[in-house]
Structures are given as structure tokens and as C-alpha cells.
Scaffold this motif. Structure first.
Motif, PDB file in Angstrom:
ATOM      1  N   VAL A  57       0.799  -1.217   0.000  1.00 25.71           N
ATOM      2  CA  VAL A  57       0.000   0.000   0.000  1.00 25.71           C
ATOM      3  C   VAL A  57       0.837   1.275   0.000  1.00 25.71           C
ATOM      4  O   VAL A  57       0.321   2.349  -0.328  1.00 25.71           O
ATOM      5  CB  VAL A  57      -0.953   0.024   1.216  1.00 25.71           C
ATOM      6  N   MET A 109      -5.199   0.149  -3.077  1.00 26.36           N
ATOM      7  CA  MET A 109      -6.139   0.909  -2.259  1.00 26.36           C
ATOM      8  C   MET A 109      -7.120  -0.009  -1.533  1.00 26.36           C
ATOM      9  O   MET A 109      -7.589   0.299  -0.440  1.00 26.36           O
ATOM     10  CB  MET A 109      -6.914   1.897  -3.131  1.00 26.36           C
ATOM     11  N   VAL A 132      -5.730  -1.095   1.801  1.00 20.35           N
ATOM     12  CA  VAL A 132      -5.412  -0.075   2.798  1.00 20.35           C
ATOM     13  C   VAL A 132      -6.146  -0.289   4.121  1.00 20.35           C
ATOM     14  O   VAL A 132      -5.538  -0.197   5.195  1.00 20.35           O
ATOM     15  CB  VAL A 132      -5.668   1.335   2.229  1.00 20.35           C
ATOM     16  N   PHE A 152      -6.083   6.955   0.443  1.00 24.21           N
ATOM     17  CA  PHE A 152      -7.348   6.218   0.355  1.00 24.21           C
ATOM     18  C   PHE A 152      -8.527   7.191   0.297  1.00 24.21           C
ATOM     19  O   PHE A 152      -9.503   6.965  -0.428  1.00 24.21           O
ATOM     20  CB  PHE A 152      -7.470   5.279   1.552  1.00 24.21           C
ATOM     21  N   TRP A 176      -8.906   8.529  -3.172  1.00 23.88           N
ATOM     22  CA  TRP A 176      -9.480   7.512  -4.061  1.00 23.88           C
ATOM     23  C   TRP A 176     -10.962   7.315  -3.780  1.00 23.88           C
ATOM     24  O   TRP A 176     -11.779   7.229  -4.698  1.00 23.88           O
ATOM     25  CB  TRP A 176      -8.711   6.199  -3.867  1.00 23.88           C
ATOM     26  N   ALA A 180     -16.323   2.188   0.217  1.00 24.69           N
ATOM     27  CA  ALA A 180     -15.181   3.030   0.558  1.00 24.69           C
ATOM     28  C   ALA A 180     -15.469   4.067   1.634  1.00 24.69           C
ATOM     29  O   ALA A 180     -14.644   4.257   2.532  1.00 24.69           O
ATOM     30  CB  ALA A 180     -14.644   3.699  -0.710  1.00 24.69           C
ATOM     31  N   LEU A 187     -13.275   4.235   4.992  1.00 18.29           N
ATOM     32  CA  LEU A 187     -12.457   5.410   5.289  1.00 18.29           C
ATOM     33  C   LEU A 187     -12.736   5.920   6.701  1.00 18.29           C
ATOM     34  O   LEU A 187     -11.795   6.239   7.448  1.00 18.29           O
ATOM     35  CB  LEU A 187     -12.753   6.501   4.261  1.00 18.29           C
ATOM     36  N   CYS A 219     -11.011   3.630   9.137  1.00 14.26           N
ATOM     37  CA  CYS A 219      -9.567   3.861   9.184  1.00 14.26           C
ATOM     38  C   CYS A 219      -9.246   5.100  10.019  1.00 14.26           C
ATOM     39  O   CYS A 219      -8.314   5.092  10.841  1.00 14.26           O
ATOM     40  CB  CYS A 219      -9.018   4.037   7.769  1.00 14.26           C
TER      41      CYS A 219
END
Length: 951
Positions: free
Chosen positions: A738, A751, A754, A777, A780, A789, A793, A796
Motif C-alpha cells: 500500500v 487501495m 489499505v 485512500f 481515491w 469506501a 475510510l 480507518c
């Protein structure tokens, strides 16, 4: 050529022999019958069993066909083999008035209480009284004290009354790996790869034929420095392997079998020959249906409903190759005359062509036109044979002959016969063919390399094809460019993808194209596949012309425009063209265009449409016999199921796709299927399966330059480490995938990995290592190509946030999961949120999250993740997490978690990182664990935990 010193691929058969030997050593008797077609090694197996038996004497004998009518000649040969065995009749003299039970008494006397192994090869060729006596003894293992009977017989005689009731093992052809190992011993590992492939293909897993074929070649031929004989398996080689039972057949029967073999030749891959057609042709030659009785009795062929089936493909080849050219032509003429009606135009013309004894331009033209007729249900392999024969009948016009040979090669490839396709390309005339014809040949070469070869080779061949075709055939030139994009995609070269589509090389720098994975092979959770016909002609000669095909050229143009925009990080410009690709697919029935439309659906994040389109394409591809497309359709369908969070379905499709890839000779597709199965196993927490599939994927991905498959496999390994509670190892494995830099992972997959890396880095105590990846990320995810996603996100960021911000971020992540499918990722967020809440001393809230995670993990079959959720629940004091059993029941939840971590081999510092506590806390708890359990070392603790079972 060396002589084989061992058996290959017969592990289960040798285990059965070993089990029989064990019975004899324990004082019991037994019998075992090996049944096999000619050349599959039943004689070698009995020889190996006899040589390996050391517990007592061995009587080893075979049958003498000339004595099959002499009563008790078989028993006499067996007694002669006894030699110096104490108690054997002198010179093998038979006792007077020997009855079936007499052999049982003789063998018991020869054994004299010690183990005795009796090996009888080709027992079906013994005389009738001897066979009856042998079967009588073999069916009475209790009376055969310490005596073992190991018999072999032809496969079609294994059900004879004399052998009824015996435990039987049927030998099949060798696997490709076992046959390859045998060939390496026969010819040496220095054999040229192309020669090796040709030998394995011709032998069809038959070890005797493989030995004959390898023995025919000179060192120069084996090394590839001299041409191979054509045909490689000629009449002599086939006759030496399987022709014994053909020699005694009556002439009329032999000709009927030739008719059946010739009928099957015009439809290679068919289940058998049309019995009515064969009988009509036979009647034209004055032969009645009674001629079919003899081959069934000889075990050569049988009537099965409306079909005549050879019991072994090599027997059909031997029948056809063993006949003279004149008799083969006569058989084809009779078959052509027995076919009538417009529905049989192609097979009738093909039989006429196979009966021709010289060039015939008119017949060649008619045959080629019939093979190119727009009927999607004509088998691709039949088209290939017709076009190849049309090329042979064509006069010396290099372009026409090459064009027909190339078209034959393309149909052979689509039918899942890459070896035949390569042979046809190699046989094409090398004269001054037109550029358009040469371009089509390069198109097929590139497609073959995409299935089994280095991705760089495929890329080069397909770009050459595009250049040659562009002035004459823009449609197929675009197909070649799309195929080149796929080759660059699997190799991980984003700039080459753009260049293949005719765009300027993008200044991608450290940024990835958007969305991740919009092209060839789709990775889960945001990667979409490319489906432009495996890089070969999407519209084979059987398809309608582009102007007439639903969405033909328009679909190509829109797909190209959409992919180019996505690769150049222009998602808004990509959506319109790709949406039009989807709209055209609603009424389409071309599996290659459906594959492409499914790719567009994945790019757009429409997972439901992707599953629907790939499922429909799979059904049509199977029905039309497009074997080369089936592995790719199954692969993309598995990716779509992964993105939907349906891992069990994804695994089922990938396992079927792996089998289909092997059948089609597509090792590159097999590598991707292994990578998918590794990802599925990493969810199911099967560490052994993950390691096996990763190793299989990398074994192909490395030499062939398949960067995407390699990255997916490494991601699966990292996720498996994370599931087993090993964040340090997971972070070390995922970090290179990554992070930015020349050695990073595939641009369409990095990605997607990640979120796993961020979790591993945070749990390993190195959150700062992941902050740069999270920002990348976020950029993206903003493009909107992956419905998951936004939630990932937020998760994360929660893992890296200060305590005051994490609560809101976890809540935002869970809200995002509600807008997208995927139970597994939702459960992982719940687990991480529950862990965070417990460490903030909010056990009540933590239990709610952890219970939801536990149920979702159980539903997903994620066993190790289930264990994590249960352990966290126990740490909150929730008995729903499962009570510890046995001696461990005296431990507190935190002590129990530490005990299990230590039992797995973790150090105190690693346990502290995993549980988010200090090493001093771990040391304190561990001393109490030792005291309460009465153990003095980590080794004793490990044994105790193992006995108690996993939590």
C-alpha cells in the motif's frame, strides 16, 4: 531415454496395496482387483507391489493368451511360479480332480501361516476353470489366512461373474503433474517446454503411450532443435499402446468402428458418434447392425442409447489412425452420403472434404462459408476442424490459407483447446500474407498468451495485431487494443493500459487510476474486470457483423472511452459511456459483450447488475461451448460476489472456475482463481488453505508477470494474519503493498488493501505508519467507484483518531455500511468499535457491538474472527461469549485472553500490543495465570490450553 524407477500419480492405489499387506502381516487374508484400460499401468503396479512385499514369499504370474482355452492352465502357471516355496507341488503338478475350492486349499498350504502375496496380472485372460477357482478363493478372505490375492484385469472385464464381489480399484489417466514427473524421468528435465507440452497433450495421461512417444524422439527433437514427427502419436505408437484388442476384430466390425471414429472426428469433443448415422452408412456398404456386437464384447466400444461410444479416446484414435488413407476416405464418403437436409450442411461438407484426396478450391470455399455461418450454436471445435480442412484444400494462396488456418486456431482457442490452436498457427503458411491476415494471427497469439503465458508477450503481440489491423479492420483492431490493455492491467502497468487504448501516457505519478480496478481483471471491493474477449476477436466469424450485432461497435467504443477516462482519473467522463454499455447489454446474448458489460457494472458500483450479467454470460457461454470464456466469467462473477460480501458464493464460483481454467489450459486464469480462493479462505480463517492457494497463485504469477494476482495473494496472507490476531506480521506483509514507491502493489488493488493495513498498523502500535495511506485512500474514495469506501475510510480514521473523535467516526462508519452490502466488513467495524468501547471502560455499549459482530462473523463463516469476537465478549464479562472449559474456567476473561496469546507463541510485548495494555500488565496477569493453573513454563501452559480447546 531412461527407464522409470518409480510409479507416478498412484498414491491411492499404493496405499490400497499397503493396506492389504498390513492385513497379511496381522494373519488375515484379502483380495484386491485393479481394473484399467490398456497402458494405464496395471502391470507396473503389480510389479511394484511384488517387489515391495517383504513379509513373506510372492507368487507373481501373468496370463498367456494362447493357453486361455486350456483348462487350469492359469492355476498351473501359478504353481510353477511357486518355485522353491515349501509345500508347492513338484514342477507345478496339479492335484488330480482340482475343484474351485482346491486353489484355496493350495494357497493356504503354501502360506503355512506366514504372509503370502499372490499377484496375477491380466487375470481376465486365464482359462475359465482357473478364473472360477481364482474368484472362488478371492471372495473368501476369512479362509485365506495370511494370503493376499492381488489381481489385475482389463476395465471391461472387471464386472465378469468370476470377479463379482471383489474389492476393485479402477485406474484412471495420470494427472498432468504426475505425467509431467514421469516424462521428466523418461526424457530428462532438459526437454524443451513446447515439446514437453506436446508429448503430455498427445499421451492424454496414458503412461505407456507417453513412454512410447518419448522413446521415438531423438535428443535433438526433445531439446527442440529438430522438428517433431507429425503426427506425433501415429498408428504404430497407438497400436503398441492400446491396439491389442483391435487386432482380433472381424473385418466388418473393424469398418463399422472406423465409421464411428470418422463420425466423431468431424465433431471432436462430442460424447460419441450418432449410432443411426453410422448404421445408415454401414448399410450402404452392405454391413448389418450385428457387426456392432463384437466391439462391445471386446471392450472397444458400446452402444449407449443413440450414441456409439469408444470406451477410451485412445482406442478411437487407434482405430482411425490404423486404417489406410483410402479406407478413411471411403468411410467419410459413406457418412456424407448418409447425411441429408439443410440442418446437416456443415457436417456433410466436412465429410466430403475429409474424403477429398487433393486440393479442391470450390469445396474449400463452400466449407469455409458453412463454418462461418451465423449460427451461434455450432460447436467451436467443429468450426475449427472445418476451417482447418478448408485451408488444406485451398490452392497456393498464402493469404486465403493463412486466413482460414488462423480462423481455425481462434475457434480452437474458444473451444478450450489452446494446444490445437498453437499447432494451427504454427502450420499456417509463412508466405507474404496480407497484413490483415497477419494481424488476425497475432490477435490469436496474444489471446493464447493471455491465457497461458507472460503478460508482456501478450501485450506485444496484441499491439502488433492492432497496428496491422487498423487500416483494414478497425473493429478487430480495437479488440486487440482492449486485449493489450488487459495484458498491461494484469502486469500492473497503468501507463501501458492507457497507451494501449490510444491515449497519451498519463502522468500518473504516485496516484492510482480511478476507480481502482476499472479494467481487465476485477479485484474485490472496487476493482472491475475487462471483458473484451480475452484479447482476441470478440466477434469470431460465427458472430453477426458489428453493424448488426446488438451494441457491437458502439459497445466497443463506449467501453474504450469509459476505461480510458477511468484510467486517467476522470470518473465523471467514465460514467456516461460505461452506463451506455450496461444499457445495451439488457437485450444482448453475446457472452463476450456480457462479460464486458459486467465489468462496466463493477466500475459503476452496480454489484447487482454485475452478478446478473456475468451469470447470464456464463449460461450462454456454457451452452455454446465457449470453453475459453467460462473461467473468466466465473472469475468475474466471484469478484462480484466478494464485493457483495458473499464469500461462500465467491468461493464456489472460484473453485468451479479453477477446474474450468485447468480444462481450458489457462494457467493465468488459474492463478487468479487461486488468488480469489486465498481471499475467501482468509475470511473463513483457514490458514492452511490460504497458504496453499497463495503458493499456487504466486507459482504462476511470478514467471508470467501477473502483478494483480500476486498482490491479491499477498493481501489474502496479510488479512489471514490479521484474523489470527497477528497485527505485527500483517502490517509487515501489507505495508509494501500500500505504500508509495516502485515496489508497491498492483495499482488496482493497493487501495483495496489499505483498510487492512491501517487496522494492522494501529493494533501493532504504529499508527503513524498508516496516516499517509489513509489520506491517499480518502482521495481515491472520493471518486465514488466503491460503495464500501466511505465506511471503510471512516473506520480507518477512527483507528488513528484521538479518543474524543473516534466515537463519532465509528458511528459514521457503521452508518456508511448500512448503504452498502457486505456483512463481513460491517462486522469488522463492529468488532473494532466494540474493542475501543471496552478499552474506554464502556462494557455495556461494547457488548452490543460485539454481539452483532459475533453473529455476522458466524453468518460469514469467519471462524477466527468469531473467536476474536467471543474473546472480547468474555473480556466484558458477557457469558454469551462462551465460558472457558476445564482447568481454564478459573481464569478471568483478561487472563484467559493472555493465556491464549501466550499459547500461540506471542511474547509479553506482542501480547501487550495485541490487547492494548502495557507489558507490565501482561507480566502481572501471566504470573497469576501460572499460579492458578499450577504450571511453571510457557510450554506447559501451551499444552494445557491445547487440551482445553480453542476459545
Amino acid at each position: 531415454m531412461s527407464v522409470p524407477h518409480r510409479l507416478y500419480g498412484r498414491r491411492s492405489e499404493l496405499e490400497a496395496v499397503a493396506a492389504l499387506s498390513d492385513r497379511l502381516r496381522s494373519g488375515h487374508g484379502g483380495a484386491l482387483l485393479f481394473a484399467a484400460e490398456p497402458g494405464l499401468g496395471r502391470t507396473a503396479l503389480l510389479r511394484r507391489a511384488a517387489l515391495g512385499f517383504t513379509a513373506g514369499p510372492v507368487l507373481h504370474t501373468g496370463a498367456v493368451p494362447a493357453e486361455s482355452a486350456l483348462p487350469y492352465s492359469g492355476v498351473h502357471a501359478l504353481l510353477c511360479a511357486a518355485g522353491d516355496v515349501p509345500g508347492a507341488p513338484s514342477a507345478g503338478i496339479l492335484p488330480a480332480g482340482l475343484e474351485p475350492g482346491g486353489l484355496l486349499e493350495l494357497l493356504s498350504g503354501l502360506a503355512a501361516g506366514r504372509p503370502l502375496l499372490v499377484c496375477v496380472d491380466d487375470a481376465h485372460l486365464w482359462d475359465a476353470p482357473s478364473r472360477a477357482a481364482l474368484g472362488f478363493a478371492a471372495r473368501r478372505p476369512d479362509a485365506l489366512r495370511s494370503v493376499g490375492l492381488l489381481l489385475s484385469a482389463a476395465a471391461h472385464r472387471a464386472q465378469d461373474p468370476d470377479f463379482a464381489g471383489l474389492p476393485a480399484v479402477r485406474l484412471g489417466p495420470l494427472t498432468e503433474r504426475a505425467a509431467g514427473d514421469l516424462l521428466d524421468e523418461l526424457a530428462g528435465e532438459g526437454t524443451d517446454p513446447a515439446v514437453r507440452e506436446a508429448l503430455l497433450h498427445e499421451a492424454e495421461g496414458n503412461p505407456a503411450l507417453l513412454k512410447v512417444l518419448a522413446g521415438r524422439l531423438s535428443p535433438a527433437q526433445l531439446s527442440g532443435h529438430a522438428p517433431l514427427p507429425r503426427p506425433l502419436a501415429d498408428a504404430d505408437a497407438l497400436s503398441r499402446t492400446v491396439g491389442g484388442r483391435l487386432a482380433a476384430l472381424p473385418p466388418d466390425t473393424a469398418f463399422v468402428l472406423l465409421l464411428a471414429a470418422a463420425a466423431e472426428e468431424q465433431a471432436p469433443g462430442a460424447a460419441g458418434a450418432d449410432a443411426n448415422l453410422v448404421l445408415r452408412a454401414a448399410r450402404s456398404a452392405g454391413i448389418g447392425p450385428a457387426a456392432l456386437d463384437a466391439p462391445e464384447a471386446a471392450g472397444v466400444a458400446r452402444c449407449d442409447g443413440d450414441l456409439i461410444r469408444f470406451v477410451n479416446p485412445l482406442l478411437r484414435r487407434a482405430v482411425h489412425a490404423g486404417a489406410s488413407a483410402a479406407r478413411r476416405r471411403a468411410a467419410h464418403r459413406l457418412l456424407a452420403g448418409a447425411l441429408g437436409g439443410d440442418g446437416h450442411r456443415l457436417p456433410r461438407l466436412l465429410h466430403h472434404a475429409l474424403a477429398a484426396d487433393g486440393p479442391d478450391p470450390r469445396l474449400a470455399g463452400d466449407l469455409a462459408a458453412a463454418a462461418a455461418a451465423p449460427d451461434p450454436w455450432v460447436p467451436a471445435l467443429q468450426r475449427s476442424l472445418a476451417l482447418a480442412r478448408a485451408a488444406e484444400l485451398t490452392t497456393a494462396d498464402d493469404s486465403a490459407r493463412t486466413a482460414r488456418t488462423t480462423a481455425a486456431a481462434e475457434h480452437a482457442r474458444l473451444a478450450g483447446c489452446p494446444h490445437r490452436a498453437r499447432e494451427l498457427l504454427a502450420a499456417a503458411p509463412e508466405g507474404a500474407a496480407h497484413d490483415a491476415v497477419r494481424g488476425r494471427a497475432e490477435l490469436v497469439r496474444g489471446a493464447l498468451a493471455m491465457g497461458d503465458g507472460p503478460a508482456g508477450d501478450a501485450y506485444g503481440a496484441l499491439l502488433v495485431a492492432a497496428g496491422l489491423l487498423s487500416p483494414y479492420d478497425p473493429h478487430h483492431a480495437l479488440a486487440a487494443r482492449l486485449g493489450a490493455m488487459e495484458a498491461a492491467w494484469v502486469a500492473g502497468d497503468a501507463a501501458a493500459c492507457v497507451a494501449a487504448l490510444g491515449g497519451a501516457d498519463p502522468a500518473l505519478g504516485g496516484a492510482d487510476p480511478v476507480p481502482a480496478g476499472p479494467a481487465p481483471r476485477t479485484a474485490p471491493a472496487g476493482t472491475a474486470p475487462y471483458a473484451a474477449g480475452q484479447g482476441a476477436c470478440p466477434h469470431a466469424p460465427t458472430a453477426r457483423p458489428p453493424s448488426a450485432a446488438p451494441g457491437g461497435s458502439g459497445t466497443y467504443d463506449d467501453y474504450r472511452a469509459g476505461m480510458l477516462a477511468a484510467l486517467q482519473a476522470r470518473p465523471e467522463q467514465a460514467r456516461g459511456p460505461l452506463r451506455r454499455v450496461l444499457e445495451r447489454a439488457v437485450h444482448d446474448d453475446d457472452p463476450q459483450r456480457l462479460l464486458r458489460a459486467g465489468a462496466a457494472a463493477l466500475v459503476l458500483g452496480d454489484i447487482t447488475a454485475a452478478c446478473r450479467l456475468h451469470t447470464r454470460g456464463l449460461a450462454v457461454g456454457r451452452a455454446r461451448g465457449l470453453v475459453a470464456l467460462v473461467p473468466r466469467l466465473l472469475e468475474h462473477l466471484a469478484y462480484a460476489e466478494l464485493r457483495a460480501g458473499r464469500h461462500a458464493r465467491a468461493g464456489a464460483h472460484a473453485r468451479e472456475g479453477l477446474r474450468a481454467a485447468h480444462r481450458a489450459g489457462q494457467r493465468n486464469a488459474a492463478a487468479h482463481q487461486h488468488a480469489i480462493l486465498a481471499l475467501v479462505a482468509s475470511v473463513e480463517s483457514d490458514a492452511g488453505a490460504v497458504a496453499g492457494h497463495v503458493a499456487a497463485a504466486l507459482a504462476i504469477a511470478g514467471p508470467h508477470g501477473l502483478a494483480q494476482a500476486a498482490t491479491l495473494a499477498e493481501w489474502a496472507s496479510g488479512r489471514a494474519d490479521l484474523g489470527r490476531g497477528r497485527p505485527v506480521e500483517a502490517a509487515a506483509r501489507l505495508g509494501p503493498l500500500v505504500r508509495a514507491g516502485p515496489r508497491r502493489g498492483h495499482f488496482a488493488v493497493r487501495m483495496l488493501a489499505v483498510p487492512c493495513f491501517v487496522e494492522a498498523a494501529a493494533l501493532a502500535g504504529h499508527p503513524d505508519d498508516a496516516r499517509g495511506a489513509v489520506e491517499e485512500f480518502a482521495a481515491w474514495a472520493a471518486h465514488g467507484g466503491d460503495p464500501q469506501a466511505p465506511a471503510l475510510l471512516a473506520r480507518c480514521r477512527a483507528l488513528l483518531a484521538d479518543p474524543g473523535e473516534a466515537d463519532a467516526l465509528y458511528a459514521r462508519a457503521l452508518a456508511g455500511h448500512e448503504l452498502a452490502d457486505g456483512d463481513f466488513e460491517w462486522a469488522r467495524t463492529q468488532l473494532l468499535y466494540g474493542k475501543w468501547l471496552r478499552r474506554r471502560r464502556r462494557p455495556g455499549e461494547a457488548r452490543v457491538r460485539l454481539r452483532d459482530a459475533l453473529v455476522a462473523f458466524e453468518r460469514s463463516g469467519a471462524r477466527t474472527w468469531v473467536d476474536q469476537a467471543r474473546a472480547e465478549l468474555r473480556a466484558t464479562g458477557d457469558v454469551a461469549g462462551g465460558e472457558p472449559v476445564g482447568a481454564l474456567s478459573c481464569l478471568t476473561p483478561q487472563q484467559l485472553r493472555i493465556a491464549h496469546c501466550v499459547a500461540e507463541g506471542a511474547t509479553n510485548r506482542e501480547v501487550a500490543r495485541r490487547l492494548s495494555v502495557s507489558p507490565r500488565t501482561v507480566d502481572h496477569h501471566l504470573r497469576n495465570v501460572f499460579a492458578q493453573l499450577g504450571v511453571r513454563s510457557r510450554v506447559e501452559l501451551c499444552r494445557l490450553v491445547d487440551r482445553a480447546g480453542a476459545p
